[in-house]
Design an enzyme around this catalytic site. Structure first.
Site, short mmCIF file in Angstrom:
data_model
loop_
_atom_site.label_atom_id
_atom_site.label_comp_id
_atom_site.label_asym_id
_atom_site.label_seq_id
_atom_site.Cartn_x
_atom_site.Cartn_y
_atom_site.Cartn_z
N GLU A 46 -4.64 7.94 -2.93
CA GLU A 46 -5.11 6.68 -2.36
C GLU A 46 -5.42 5.66 -3.47
OE1 GLU A 46 -4.75 6.24 0.73
OE2 GLU A 46 -5.88 4.41 1.15
N HIS A 75 0.84 -1.20 0.00
CA HIS A 75 0.00 0.00 0.00
C HIS A 75 0.88 1.26 0.00
CE1 HIS A 75 -3.65 2.36 1.16
NE2 HIS A 75 -2.73 3.15 1.70
N GLU A 76 1.78 1.32 0.96
CA GLU A 76 2.65 2.50 1.03
C GLU A 76 3.56 2.55 -0.20
OE1 GLU A 76 1.88 4.79 3.14
OE2 GLU A 76 0.54 3.49 4.29
N HIS A 110 1.80 4.41 -2.85
CA HIS A 110 1.95 5.86 -2.63
C HIS A 110 3.36 6.30 -3.05
CE1 HIS A 110 -1.77 6.82 -0.53
NE2 HIS A 110 -1.57 5.94 0.43
ZN ZN Z 1 -3.01 5.25 1.87
#
Ligand code: ZN
Length: 499
Positions: free
Chosen positions: A294, A264-265, A268
């Site tokens: 996101e 997830h990170e 980003h």
């Molecule tokens: Zn996030």
């Protein structure tokens, strides 16, 4: 043009201060010695104030006044126009708030955050209530100051998802809610839930870290321009143009949270690493919005990380790090990472039920801002909404209305970004599938670079040059359309649950 040069230099000064602030803030959340927090927060306060003062200075005001004159503005390059547009957008919002009001808000906000932490630990809503009432009052005041056409909530959304409105959110949410509620019920009643027993056990931190790093390398997250560290709450921070750092958190009894947290990170991180270098310190070297940012984390975490194709490629790597998985078939593993379970806590929610957590928060905060709901009634309304959406009832307020930090910090209007991120991710991934021949086959063979390059070309490189809707239209050919998400969850979970 002289004014343009001065303006760019001022932005560089601000950018350098913000870079230093980001590094100190990163350190504060990762490696700082325990006793150093007090002094560090003073240093951070000083540096942030310096950057803020420059960004609302008379000097900045003069430059923007000149550069936004119609003929001057039209003579600028596309990138300079975008810079002036967005810097002016933020400048006007900051300047609209009277300095005394802003100072009082900063003080009240930090008290509120402090009390929330205690109130959450003791599950005591009454303790937090007066502080939340203040934060809601500030939100209403700010909405009036910023101005809006239809709904004061729109003025607050603008900070997180420029151009989005409460009306549009309701139009997105209503059909989505109906479809998802009935689909979820069918899935749980008629579906075959996967066995997840093998996902708990003993998974040493070092090995989990090894697995996260392998996944990040496969995603082509650039470790020469980033790092993976540990923090209590995972985050991504852009310290500079070639320094985008991510964190995760290891729980030794559970295999997945740190792994998917890293992906997830990492998503980003890829966004921030992919922003064009010539946007550095122009006010455009961030994402287009919280929702678009996101969408990138969700795309890598869920659309790649929780796909069958990804595990075809990555499962042997996992088995190398954790040989105990040699006895678990890859199909069982794939189904296990996609278990659906209505739960109390937003941050632990699966792909399918996550949006319900956002819908209920939006329903409540939009009511608060419009005066239809009073803070004192929140715990009851929260529990009622949890029941309606997810069929679960929190045992106490710590697991209910007190669970998120956002409201305590005055962040009202933030939550919809999370849901929009999920919806945008579905739409963007569908576009990638249309344009990249045999995307699944590529992922299954370990080629994640083609997808990363496509995202970089369509989204990442532009930073904040375009508004969220514009970037979505450029990348996918249309504005926000929740149908992609619905189609995706119906197909995927019908298969996983063998409906
Ligand atoms: Zn996030």
């Amino acid at each position: 043009m002289e004014t343009l040069e001065k303006y760019k230099n001022l932005l560089k000064e601000i950018g350098k201060l913000e870079s230093a602030t980001s590094l100190l803030a990163w350190d504060e959340r990762t490696y700082i010695p325990e006793s150093a927090h007090e002094a560090r927060s003073q240093v951070l306060g000083k540096l942030s104030k310096m950057a803020f003062e420059l960004s609302v200075s008379d000097e900045m005001g003069e430059y923007l006044e000149e550069l936004t004159k119609e003929d001057v503005f039209q003579s600028l390059s596309e990138k300079d126009r975008a810079s002036v547009y967005w810097v002016n957008h933020d400048y006007k919002r900051f300047k609209a708030i009277p300095p005394d009001l802003f100072e009082q808000y900063t003080i009240d906000r930090s008290k509120s955050e402090f009390v929330w932490e205690k109130a959450k630990a003791e599950s005591n809503f009454e303790m937090f209530r007066p502080h939340l009432e203040k934060m809601v009052d500030y939100a209403k005041k700010f909405a009036d100051i910023f101005g809006y056409e239809e709904n004061p909530y729109d003025a607050l959304l603008e900070d997180y998802e420029p151009g989005m409105t409460a009306r549009e959110l309701k139009e997105i949410i209503e059909p989505l809610r109906k479809e998802l509620v009935s689909f979820l019920r069918r899935l749980l009643d008629e579906g075959e839930a996967p066995d997840t027993s093998f996902l708990t056990g003993n998974f040493p931190k070092e090995k989990q870290r090894e697995l996260s790093i392998r996944a990040l390398k496969a995603m082509h997250y650039d470790f020469k321009a980033g790092r993976l560290d540990v923090s209590a709450h995972p985050f991504t921070t852009k310290i500079g143009p070639s320094d985008v750092r991510i964190t995760t958190r290891y729980i030794e009894t559970e295999l997945l949270p740190a792994f998917f947290g890293s992906m997830h990170e990492g998503g980003h991180g890829l966004y921030d690493q992919g922003i064009d270098k010539d946007l550095t310190w122009t006010g455009l070297d961030t994402g287009a919005s919280m929702g678009i940012h996101e969408s990138q984390s969700r795309l890598w975490e869920n659309y790649v990380g929780r796909s069958r194709a990804f595990w075809q490629f990555f499962y042997p790597q996992l088995q190398e790090v954790f040989p105990e998985f040699e006895s678990v078939p890859v199909e069982d593993f794939y189904r296990a990472v996609n278990k659906v379970e209505p739960s109390l806590i937003r941050v632990e929610a699966d792909e399918l039920t996550y949006n319900f957590h956002i819908m209920l928060r939006f329903e409540l905060e939009e009511g608060l801002v419009n005066g239809r709901i009073e803070v004192k009634d929140l715990p009851e309304l929260w529990d009622d909404a949890m029941n309606r959406y997810l069929g679960v009832t929190p045992p106490d307020d710590a697991h209910g209305v007190l669970q998120d930090v956002h409201w305590s910090g005055g962040m009202i209007g933030y939550f919809p970004s999370y849901m929009l991120g999920n919806l945008y991710a579905a739409q963007i991934f569908a576009a990638a599938r249309r344009e990249i021949p045999d995307l699944e086959g590529k992922i299954a063979s370990g080629d994640l670079l083609t997808l990363r390059e496509w995202l970089r070309e369509k989204i990442h490189r532009f930073g904040r040059m375009y508004a969220p809707k514009e970037i979505l239209e450029k990348a996918t050919g249309e504005g926000p359309n929740p149908e992609y998400f619905l189609k995706y969850v119906r197909e995927k979970f019908s298969d996983v649950y063998r409906l």
